[in-house]
Design a protein around this motif. Structure first.
Motif, PDB file in Angstrom:
ATOM      1  N   LYS A 129      -2.207  89.522   2.310  1.00  0.00           N
ATOM      2  CA  LYS A 129      -3.378  90.190   1.763  1.00  0.00           C
ATOM      3  C   LYS A 129      -3.110  91.677   1.546  1.00  0.00           C
ATOM      4  N   GLU A 130      -2.482  92.300   2.556  1.00  0.00           N
ATOM      5  CA  GLU A 130      -2.284  93.755   2.507  1.00  0.00           C
ATOM      6  C   GLU A 130      -1.320  94.134   1.393  1.00  0.00           C
ATOM      7  N   ARG A 131      -0.238  93.333   1.278  1.00  0.00           N
ATOM      8  CA  ARG A 131       0.788  93.668   0.298  1.00  0.00           C
ATOM      9  C   ARG A 131       0.198  93.715  -1.107  1.00  0.00           C
ATOM     10  N   ILE A 132      -0.549  92.669  -1.458  1.00  0.00           N
ATOM     11  CA  ILE A 132      -1.066  92.624  -2.821  1.00  0.00           C
ATOM     12  C   ILE A 132      -2.188  93.641  -3.015  1.00  0.00           C
ATOM     13  N   ARG A 133      -2.950  93.899  -1.949  1.00  0.00           N
ATOM     14  CA  ARG A 133      -4.041  94.872  -2.069  1.00  0.00           C
ATOM     15  C   ARG A 133      -3.514  96.276  -2.300  1.00  0.00           C
ATOM     16  N   SER A 134      -2.309  96.527  -1.772  1.00  0.00           N
ATOM     17  CA  SER A 134      -1.777  97.877  -1.887  1.00  0.00           C
ATOM     18  C   SER A 134      -1.483  98.263  -3.337  1.00  0.00           C
ATOM     19  N   ILE A 135      -1.217  97.275  -4.182  1.00  0.00           N
ATOM     20  CA  ILE A 135      -0.921  97.630  -5.579  1.00  0.00           C
ATOM     21  C   ILE A 135      -2.109  97.399  -6.496  1.00  0.00           C
ATOM     22  N   LEU A 136      -3.135  96.738  -5.975  1.00  0.00           N
ATOM     23  CA  LEU A 136      -4.271  96.438  -6.839  1.00  0.00           C
ATOM     24  C   LEU A 136      -5.002  97.668  -7.381  1.00  0.00           C
ATOM     25  N   PRO A 137      -5.124  98.729  -6.618  1.00  0.00           N
ATOM     26  CA  PRO A 137      -5.869  99.880  -7.149  1.00  0.00           C
ATOM     27  C   PRO A 137      -5.271 100.431  -8.451  1.00  0.00           C
ATOM     28  N   GLU A 138      -3.992 100.075  -8.694  1.00  0.00           N
ATOM     29  CA  GLU A 138      -3.374 100.546  -9.932  1.00  0.00           C
ATOM     30  C   GLU A 138      -3.883  99.776 -11.159  1.00  0.00           C
ATOM     31  N   LEU A 139      -4.613  98.696 -10.921  1.00  0.00           N
ATOM     32  CA  LEU A 139      -5.082  97.884 -12.042  1.00  0.00           C
ATOM     33  C   LEU A 139      -6.354  98.452 -12.668  1.00  0.00           C
ATOM     34  N   ASN A 140      -6.459  98.303 -13.969  1.00  0.00           N
ATOM     35  CA  ASN A 140      -7.676  98.707 -14.669  1.00  0.00           C
ATOM     36  C   ASN A 140      -8.673  97.566 -14.748  1.00  0.00           C
ATOM     37  N   LYS A 141      -8.107  96.366 -14.852  1.00  0.00           N
ATOM     38  CA  LYS A 141      -8.951  95.193 -15.040  1.00  0.00           C
ATOM     39  C   LYS A 141      -9.760  94.886 -13.787  1.00  0.00           C
ATOM     40  N   SER A 142     -10.853  94.211 -13.968  1.00  0.00           N
ATOM     41  CA  SER A 142     -11.630  93.791 -12.811  1.00  0.00           C
ATOM     42  C   SER A 142     -10.895  92.648 -12.119  1.00  0.00           C
ATOM     43  N   PHE A 143     -11.002  92.595 -10.807  1.00  0.00           N
ATOM     44  CA  PHE A 143     -10.365  91.485 -10.108  1.00  0.00           C
ATOM     45  C   PHE A 143     -11.233  91.030  -8.952  1.00  0.00           C
ATOM     46  N   LYS A 144     -11.031  89.770  -8.558  1.00  0.00           N
ATOM     47  CA  LYS A 144     -11.773  89.215  -7.437  1.00  0.00           C
ATOM     48  C   LYS A 144     -10.785  88.684  -6.426  1.00  0.00           C
ATOM     49  N   CYS A 145     -11.109  88.773  -5.143  1.00  0.00           N
ATOM     50  CA  CYS A 145     -10.181  88.314  -4.112  1.00  0.00           C
ATOM     51  C   CYS A 145     -10.745  87.123  -3.346  1.00  0.00           C
ATOM     52  N   PHE A 146      -9.855  86.230  -3.005  1.00  0.00           N
ATOM     53  CA  PHE A 146     -10.241  85.047  -2.237  1.00  0.00           C
ATOM     54  C   PHE A 146      -9.215  84.814  -1.143  1.00  0.00           C
ATOM     55  N   THR A 147      -9.654  84.254  -0.028  1.00  0.00           N
ATOM     56  CA  THR A 147      -8.669  83.786   0.951  1.00  0.00           C
ATOM     57  C   THR A 147      -8.755  82.273   1.024  1.00  0.00           C
ATOM     58  N   ILE A 148      -7.604  81.669   1.166  1.00  0.00           N
ATOM     59  CA  ILE A 148      -7.549  80.213   1.270  1.00  0.00           C
ATOM     60  C   ILE A 148      -7.037  79.849   2.640  1.00  0.00           C
ATOM     61  N   GLN A 149      -7.794  79.021   3.344  1.00  0.00           N
ATOM     62  CA  GLN A 149      -7.359  78.574   4.654  1.00  0.00           C
ATOM     63  C   GLN A 149      -7.697  77.100   4.826  1.00  0.00           C
ATOM     64  N   GLN A 150      -6.677  76.320   5.054  1.00  0.00           N
ATOM     65  CA  GLN A 150      -6.829  74.876   5.288  1.00  0.00           C
ATOM     66  C   GLN A 150      -7.790  74.198   4.318  1.00  0.00           C
ATOM     67  N   GLY A 151      -7.542  74.434   3.052  1.00  0.00           N
ATOM     68  CA  GLY A 151      -8.331  73.747   2.045  1.00  0.00           C
ATOM     69  C   GLY A 151      -9.733  74.302   1.879  1.00  0.00           C
TER      70      GLY A 151
END
Lengths: 208, 370
Positions: B342-364
């Motif tokens: 989660k942290e790794r991908i979040r660290s580069i997300l602020p560089e994006l202009n596009k809107s984005f949504k985050c989800f966590t997946i755990q055991q289906g």
């Protein structure tokens, strides 16, 4: 399921060995037979035994019948100049149902498919050539499904029969009756356009 | 075009799941084995009628069950389109579009264009030519229905021809009637397939160079080339089959033809397969897939869905940043990205202009978070 009698079990097993019949249907059929008159059941089962033992393959065209000459070959009113080549008895029956064909048949008994181990030698093709020569046949109509195996078989047949003085034709393929152009696939529609026919002939009642 | 709603029942590790998506970028994070890739595969299944990983349907069922169902609502040209795929063990698969059974998959494929990139794509470079042909075929079949039909027909004929070769023992090298038929038909189809493959690779090779340049910050000179096994017109293909007949009979298979075509990727005129580093191989895959995306977009006139599975796998931080810059532009539609941290991908997300949504997946199970 546990059965109270081994006889019932055996009957259920027999029925369920038929295609499309499961254990429950088989039991229903077996119990139904129990309600019937013994004489009725005997003649019922007899019909299958006789079917298996007494049915004959026509020596001429490989149709099935009660004799070594089938009813089609026996019928001298039929057009003796034209032979319709079909894959199986079922296709023969389908064409007979249309009542638009009055010639003879030749059942080749399958389609060429090397994957399934069926080559030309496994089919009744050689005796078709003999028959054409011996009976002085004028036209051969290939009524064979237009899939890859069917196309292979038709190609092979046309090559084999080329040297004989006989006209070779195939059934028309294209848009089916009651079909809608919009839903026809591209290949079918394309072929229909290429092999278009004069409009007046469209519903002419022609029978061979 | 985008996926608005997805429902999974007894699919892979999902017991039951319903979730809404929107346009733009979706980030899915979770540990290994939680179902990230399965979710992407479900979306791919709805678009392509088949699993990306070529699993048979029975292997898509949640363990211990006897059916699965994947249902999705897509929005295409502002119109909803509902795709419903069901499979029951020992039964047949039903694939329904807007309450109507899809009879010909070939004509459906391409309605919802999709590109998937996963770590397994390493096979595209490292494995034999079959994987690369699959890349060609999976791209072209989304645009040309007749291509799929021609290819299926060719493959059927090829199998028949190979079986027939096993039964031939003659050494004369003379064709029998069956070979004559198979060769004629296969030659006719070969020319059409060859033409489509050539056209596809020509059209995307420019994009490929450009995208590779951006990904690797323009350090290397690359190219991508179609390597047909044989070329020619119908007559030449027929002659080719005749020429190789002796060998074919001896080896009991068709030794040459379009079923042996290949693509080669080069860096500085050397094949990536031989000289490429892990990073270069990864860049090659991303450049190839993203140019496939651009090609599909152009010829289906639709923004395809982009599925990026585990993008940090073997790509360094620079390349990932470059990759995100590429997909951040408006020429990409709906995107799904998975990562384990989660942290790794979040660290580069602020560089994006596009809107984005985050989800966590755990055991289906899947949870949305801000």
């Amino acid at each position: 399921m546990k059965y109270s009698s081994q006889l019932i079990e055996k009957a259920v097993e027999s029925f369920s060995s038929l295609p499309g019949i499961g254990k429950k249907s088989a039991l229903r059929l077996a119990l139904y037979l129990l309600n019937k008159d013994p004489e009725w059941v005997r003649s019922f089962s007899d019909s299958f035994v006789r079917l298996r033992n007494e049915l004959k393959e026509c020596e001429e065209c490989h149709n099935l019948g009660d004799d070594t000459e089938c009813s089609v070959c026996k019928d001298k009113h039929r057009n003796q100049d034209i032979i319709c080549v079909v894959e199986s008895i079922r296709d023969l029956m389908a064409i007979e149902e249309t009542r638009h064909f009055n010639g003879l048949y030749h059942v080749i008994g399958g389609l060429i498919s090397p994957i399934d181990g069926i080559g030309p030698d496994q089919l009744n093709i050689d005796d078709l050539a003999d028959r054409i020569q011996k009976r002085n046949i004028k036209e051969v109509v290939m009524a064979i499904s237009p899939n890859i195996e069917g196309e292979t078989t038709m190609f092979y047949l046309s090559k084999k029969l080329k040297s004989l003085n006989v006209k070779i034709s195939t059934i028309a393929r294209g848009i089916s009756f009651g079909g809608e152009l919009e839903y026809a696939d591209e290949i079918t529609l394309g072929r229909s356009i290429l092999s278009r026919i004069p409009y007046m002939l469209y519903d002419a009642e022609t029978s061979a | 075009m985008f996926l608005k709603h997805l429902q999974l029942i007894r699919f892979k590790n999902y017991e039951s799941l319903e979730i809404d998506f929107a346009e733009g970028i979706h980030i899915l994070t979770g540990n290994n084995g939680q179902g990230k890739t399965n979710l992407l595969d479900a979306i791919y299944l709805l678009c392509m009628t088949k699993s990306y990983f070529q699993y048979s349907e029975k292997n898509l069922i949640l363990f211990g069950n006897d059916f699965f169902r994947v249902k999705g609502t897509f929005i295409k040209n502002n119109q909803p389109m509902v795709i419903d795929c069901k499979y029951r063990l020992h039964g047949t698969k039903s694939f329904v579009k807007d309450d109507k059974e899809v009879k010909k998959y070939a004509s459906f494929i391409g309605t919802l264009p999709v590109v998937m990139i996963t770590p397994a794509d390493i096979q595209l470079i490292e494995e034999g030519s079959e994987e690369r042909r699959r890349f060609l075929d999976m791209s072209i079949c989304q645009v040309e229905n007749t291509y799929t039909e021609n290819l299926n027909k060719y493959n059927k004929l090829l199998r028949q021809r190979n079986s027939h070769l096993k039964t031939i023992s003659n050494q004369s090298g003379k064709k029998d009637e069956l070979l004559e038929f198979y060769d004629d038909e296969m030659a006719r189809l070969s020319v059409m397939i060859l033409f489509s493959r050539q056209k596809f690779t020509d059209e995307m090779s420019g994009q490929y160079k450009e995208l590779y340049g951006i990904l690797s910050s323009g350090m290397e000179r690359v190219k991508m080339e179609y390597r047909p096994d044989c070329i020619g017109d119908v007559k030449e293909f027929k002659e080719m089959f005749t020429r190789n007949l002796q060998k074919d009979i001896l080896l009991e298979r068709t030794t040459h033809g379009i079923h042996r075509d290949d693509i080669e990727f080069y860096i500085e005129d050397m094949p990536v397969k031989r000289v490429g580093s892990q990073g270069q191989i990864k860049s090659t895959i991303f450049a190839a897939k993203l140019s496939q995306y651009q090609w599909l977009k152009k010829f289906t006139s639709t923004l395809p869905i982009l599925l990026l599975d585990d993008i940090f796998d073997k790509l360094d931080h620079n390349r990932v940043t470059n990759l995100l810059k590429i997909i951040d532009s408006n020429i990409y539609g709906q995107i799904f990205i998975t990562d384990t941290y989660k942290e790794r991908i979040r660290s580069i997300l602020p560089e994006l202009n596009k809107s984005f949504k985050c989800f966590t997946i755990q055991q289906g199970q899947i949870d949305k978070y801000e």
